[in-house]
Design a protein around this motif. Structure first.
Motif, PDB file in Angstrom:
ATOM      1  N   ALA B 536       0.811  -1.353   0.031  1.00 26.76           N
ATOM      2  CA  ALA B 536      -0.133   0.025  -0.116  1.00 26.76           C
ATOM      3  C   ALA B 536       0.785   1.339   0.007  1.00 26.76           C
ATOM      4  O   ALA B 536       2.039   1.170   0.416  1.00 26.76           O
ATOM      5  CB  ALA B 536      -1.081   0.068   1.274  1.00 26.76           C
ATOM      6  N   TYR B 537       0.203   2.369  -0.702  1.00 27.87           N
ATOM      7  CA  TYR B 537       1.067   3.716  -0.764  1.00 27.87           C
ATOM      8  C   TYR B 537       1.088   4.133   0.690  1.00 27.87           C
ATOM      9  O   TYR B 537       0.312   4.194   1.419  1.00 27.87           O
ATOM     10  CB  TYR B 537       0.235   4.679  -1.524  1.00 27.87           C
ATOM     11  CG  TYR B 537       0.828   6.014  -1.525  1.00 27.87           C
ATOM     12  CD1 TYR B 537       1.874   6.323  -2.413  1.00 27.87           C
ATOM     13  CD2 TYR B 537       0.180   6.976  -0.691  1.00 27.87           C
ATOM     14  CE1 TYR B 537       2.034   7.706  -2.388  1.00 27.87           C
ATOM     15  CE2 TYR B 537       0.612   8.142  -0.565  1.00 27.87           C
ATOM     16  CZ  TYR B 537       1.381   8.724  -1.512  1.00 27.87           C
ATOM     17  OH  TYR B 537       2.021  10.091  -1.341  1.00 27.87           O
ATOM     18  N   THR B 538       2.407   4.623   1.008  1.00 26.99           N
ATOM     19  CA  THR B 538       2.293   5.588   2.165  1.00 26.99           C
ATOM     20  C   THR B 538       3.193   6.770   2.063  1.00 26.99           C
ATOM     21  O   THR B 538       4.074   6.850   1.283  1.00 26.99           O
ATOM     22  CB  THR B 538       3.005   4.753   3.372  1.00 26.99           C
ATOM     23  OG1 THR B 538       4.446   4.501   2.682  1.00 26.99           O
ATOM     24  CG2 THR B 538       2.330   3.459   4.072  1.00 26.99           C
ATOM     25  N   ASN B 539       2.407   7.761   2.290  1.00 26.06           N
ATOM     26  CA  ASN B 539       3.055   9.160   2.215  1.00 26.06           C
ATOM     27  C   ASN B 539       4.752   9.399   2.915  1.00 26.06           C
ATOM     28  O   ASN B 539       4.539   8.794   4.147  1.00 26.06           O
ATOM     29  CB  ASN B 539       2.343  10.199   3.011  1.00 26.06           C
ATOM     30  CG  ASN B 539       2.717  11.874   2.394  1.00 26.06           C
ATOM     31  OD1 ASN B 539       3.800  11.929   2.428  1.00 26.06           O
ATOM     32  ND2 ASN B 539       1.704  12.170   2.162  1.00 26.06           N
ATOM     33  N   GLY B 540       5.582   9.637   2.093  1.00 28.07           N
ATOM     34  CA  GLY B 540       6.942   9.652   2.523  1.00 28.07           C
ATOM     35  C   GLY B 540       6.881  10.341   3.934  1.00 28.07           C
ATOM     36  O   GLY B 540       7.953   9.928   4.727  1.00 28.07           O
ATOM     37  N   THR B 541       6.215  11.094   4.278  1.00 25.32           N
ATOM     38  CA  THR B 541       6.328  12.074   5.508  1.00 25.32           C
ATOM     39  C   THR B 541       6.308  11.451   6.690  1.00 25.32           C
ATOM     40  O   THR B 541       6.029  11.848   7.847  1.00 25.32           O
ATOM     41  CB  THR B 541       5.530  13.563   5.423  1.00 25.32           C
ATOM     42  OG1 THR B 541       4.020  13.210   5.441  1.00 25.32           O
ATOM     43  CG2 THR B 541       6.013  14.393   4.322  1.00 25.32           C
ATOM     44  N   HIS B 542       5.288  10.322   6.564  1.00 24.49           N
ATOM     45  CA  HIS B 542       4.723   9.409   7.617  1.00 24.49           C
ATOM     46  C   HIS B 542       5.901   8.483   7.966  1.00 24.49           C
ATOM     47  O   HIS B 542       6.333   7.796   7.101  1.00 24.49           O
ATOM     48  CB  HIS B 542       3.657   8.790   7.322  1.00 24.49           C
ATOM     49  CG  HIS B 542       2.403   9.844   7.511  1.00 24.49           C
ATOM     50  ND1 HIS B 542       1.493  10.009   8.555  1.00 24.49           N
ATOM     51  CD2 HIS B 542       2.307  10.875   6.563  1.00 24.49           C
ATOM     52  CE1 HIS B 542       0.622  11.105   8.306  1.00 24.49           C
ATOM     53  NE2 HIS B 542       1.086  11.447   7.096  1.00 24.49           N
TER      54      HIS B 542
END
Lengths: 542, 542
Positions: B536-542
């Motif tokens: 799944a996609y995760t936002n790089g900032t998390h």
């Protein structure tokens, strides 16, 4: 003064003996609506027609015949609009659609549309100008809970059958007036009856086919269908319109070789206030014609733009007028029953129109036929017209659904009846007064816009040296010289190349200024007298 | 961030090297109008199209080719509406007509129609609600000298070509934007481009004919023409749309026996923001396609609903936006030239539409073609559609002729360009962010409503055991599971039964709420990842 011998009034029994058991009334419709809850129909919503008819209302009736064997290749192979199938998924809760290629309503540059219309039964232009009611549709009235039809929906793409919101009203109106006697009848909007004619003939015909119609007919119909390679056979008429016995003879004795084509199975007719003859088929006449249609398994296209221009009886000049219908029930009962109302087989496609009773420019009408036929019609609409203008639908919806309702519309139609009766009486009185009756004769029209005048061309001083066509042409131009315009009867012959034995002119009392009708007929009388070498008319009092 | 390799921006030269000598400007139109005097057009008036174009404006150009040899039997035999011929006599001074079967306008139950529309370049819904301008049409504005179009005329029967009052505006607009390079071009209104497609194919085709189109195309077009017995041959495309070399090959090597039909002579194309691919043919591409059409004597149906949805260049995420066109001239010059604008032979019928830039529900569009073709189209209209809704025409006339004028309409179109640019940028930015680029690739659309996403199905964990169709179906349903709807590319194949080698999904950024586009693409990305077994996609900032 007694009406002249040529006049036969409509037999009383024909219009009043027709009783309608359990006919749906306006009150029934109101109850059904109240029980069915609020109509919610978003963008391009498919109409739930069974709900509009009442799901159990018609179950006791038989089902319509199937017409598969009569449908054209085009109609049989048409599949409708496949992209609309994906719309099924739009019901998924929370779904964000990147599917349908619709513009967002935020880019429709219209926030409101208003119309000013008659209120409280005051119909004159002056009354409406001074005291008319303004009806306003907002852009998001549906979302705002103000209406169940608005600009955001009506100005958007729609279904070929038209918007559910207005289709419901049309279905109810059709049931109140006609109550079709089979179970699976349906309605779908047209963009007017000329287009309905075009689409219906494409649905049933192939090049080389013959179709039936009245011997005098609406030329646009012929001009619509002839390029399809379809040929038109005219059925003889009398003052009650198309003659059933002659229809039966024509079909029973059809010679495929002589006609170079198969026996016809499609008939186009205008039963009420026919164009151009003004003839209205009596109820008895309609039952006879329908019986012949059953015998030969005909499919009937019933084009009825003039249905609600049925007038009060003509009592002759100087006689008192007949009072208007006292109630909506009396008004509906006074109407000659339609073919649709006696169509136990589902062999009728009826074309209804607002052109003669609201405004032609709306380009909104509807057809009524069996679900099989309506489904084919809708599929064609979805891939051609895309249904009528949504702006027109919104305007009609505001007037008919939200302002007048069914009752108010019947009031308007009664008003129209009285106006046309007055116009018709004016032209007939003028004819009585100004026309030489040994040359010009007529039957008083009971419906519609047209007065059909027969000319005894054999009385022309130059007949038979001068041909019938030349006499017709002379009189046409003589009319123009005298400052009036009537249409040549020969323009309306279904079979233009067959020999004619009678001569007619068509006059309409619908379009001229009311106060000019008499003068136009005076001029016509003068033209006839001049053409036929009679002395000019002088008023007896001079 | 640099755009990915798949992106090729529109070559600068294509849109700016096109120079238009002596192009008609808005100022020229204003002068011509002033010189031609007041437009007087009564009920169902025939439009004087030469006057609208300027009688001498186009005399230096060549005449259009004749297409007699291509017209269908239907189109060749169609005669139009004969009763309208009698209208010639209506000009007789003092004449009282009992001729035409029109209802009197006194029976149209409408005294006024008003619309509330944007004013002073303020286009948001809130602005229009609060500060919009109300435009009002009265019933007898023409007789009262208040306007040259009113309810009495627009709600009445009209001509198949539409009302002269509004047709003038359309002709001028066409000349300002396209300036067709032959003498006898003409315009006539349609009731929308779906109907124009239906009518055009009936004009040219007979059962068994093949016609050409892009290999992916608008399914409704196919559903419109296939019931006529017409077969559709798809021409390969690249990111600039239909490929001229492959078109030439297809025609040069046409095998009548193998195809069981004659070599095609009719081509239907959507050159700008094509549906479904979003591809826009460059000016150079169009010139090449037109040259092939000349070589093989093709007739071109140019369907251009998205023409004015040409957008600003895509600069990539986080790059500054390109400022809007600084003037009307700059805006018009920025548009890719139409086939109509390069049609020296008169071999193009162009379909224009208000559906994507004003409102689909108006059901008003227009075609531009040579007078020979327009005349055939008008005759068909007179015997089928009867032209567009007069109510729609009045609404558009009040907005476009009387309120905005040509300049105001161009302002609106520039506004639409900027809105669509913002929507397009939003979906592209979201695609950059959320989609796995080794599986999903795309070319940024330069025009229209559609974003065409290629799926590398060979990366699916179950490929090739799982068929391409099944993978497409899985992803379609997975999208719905994730709460978004995209259209399957296979639904748009011109030749559905030929083997496919690529897989696409179509997303539109036109219809969804602006603030939901990003979320819809995020869900699509999640569906792709799940379907293709990625994390799944995760936002790089998390």
């Amino acid at each position: 003064m007694a009406p002249p011998a040529a006049i036969e009034t409509f037999p009383e029994t024909d219009t009043t003996s027709f009783t309608v058991p359990d006919r749906l009334t306006i009150q029934h419709v109101a109850k059904r609506r109240a029980a069915s809850g609020k109509l919610v129909a978003g963008v391009a919503a498919v109409a739930d027609i069974d709900a509009f008819k009442g799901r159990t209302q018609h179950l006791h009736k038989g089902k319509a015949k199937r017409w598969d064997h009569r449908l054209s290749t085009e109609a049989r192979t048409r599949k409708g609009n496949s992209l609309k199938n994906a719309a099924a998924y739009l019901k998924t809760p929370g779904l964000i659609s990147l599917g349908g290629g619709l513009p967002s309503a935020e880019y429709f540059p219209f926030e409101e549309l208003s119309i000013k219309v008659p209120d409280n039964g005051r119909y004159s232009e002056e009354d409406v100008r001074k005291r008319g009611k303004v009806l306003t549709a907002g852009k998001h009235d549906q979302a705002d809970g103000k209406s169940h039809f608005d600009i955001a929906t009506s100005f958007q793409y729609g279904q070929g059958h038209g918007a559910a919101q207005f289709l419901r009203w049309l279905i109810e109106h059709t049931e109140i007036v006609h109550d079709p006697p089979y179970q699976d009848w349906s309605c779908t909007m047209s963009i007017g009856s000329t287009s309905a004619t075009d689409m219906a003939f494409r649905m049933f015909c192939k090049p080389g086919d013959w179709v039936l119609t009245e011997q005098f007919t609406f030329p646009t119909m012929i001009e619509t269908v002839r390029p399809m390679g379809v040929r038109v056979a005219g059925v003889p008429m009398d003052e009650y319109g198309l003659c059933p016995r002659q229809l039966d003879d024509l079909l029973s004795n059809w010679d495929e070789k002589e006609r170079a084509g198969p026996k016809p199975f499609l008939m186009y007719i205008v039963p009420t206030g026919q164009n151009p003859t003004g003839a209205t088929q009596s109820a008895q006449r309609r039952r006879e014609v329908y019986a012949v249609a059953q015998k030969h398994d005909l499919y009937i296209l019933e084009d009825e733009p003039y249905y609600f221009l049925q007038m009060q009886p003509y009592t002759g000049p100087n006689a008192p007028d007949v009072p208007p219908p006292a109630s909506h029930e009396e008004f509906i009962k006074s109407l000659v029953p339609s073919f649709l109302s006696m169509d136990v087989d589902g062999r009728v496609m009826r074309f209804d129109s607002f052109s003669k009773v609201i405004a032609p420019g709306s380009r909104v009408g509807w057809i009524t036929a069996s679900e099989q036929i309506c489904e084919r019609y809708r599929n064609h609409s979805d891939t051609s017209t895309q249904g009528p203008s949504g702006i027109s639908q919104l305007v009609l919806f505001k007037l008919l659904e939200e302002h007048w309702g069914h009752a108010g519309y019947l009031d308007w139609l009664i008003h129209m009846r009285m106006e046309y009766t007055a116009r018709r009486n004016t032209i007939l009185d003028a004819c009585e007064r100004y026309l030489p009756k040994d040359i010009v004769s007529w039957v008083p029209p009971m419906a519609g816009m047209f007065h059909w005048l027969e000319i005894d061309y054999t009385k022309h001083p130059r007949y038979p040296d001068m041909s019938m066509d030349d006499i017709e042409d002379e009189l046409f131009l003589k009319n123009v010289d005298h400052g009036t315009l009537l249409m040549k009867g020969s323009w309306f012959c279904a079979e233009a190349d067959t020999e004619k034995s009678k001569m007619f002119f068509r006059a309409t009392y619908a379009a001229a200024r009311f106060d000019q009708i008499e003068e136009a007929i005076r001029r016509f009388g003068a033209a006839v007298r001049e053409s036929f070498g009679l002395e000019a008319y002088t008023n007896g009092t001079h």
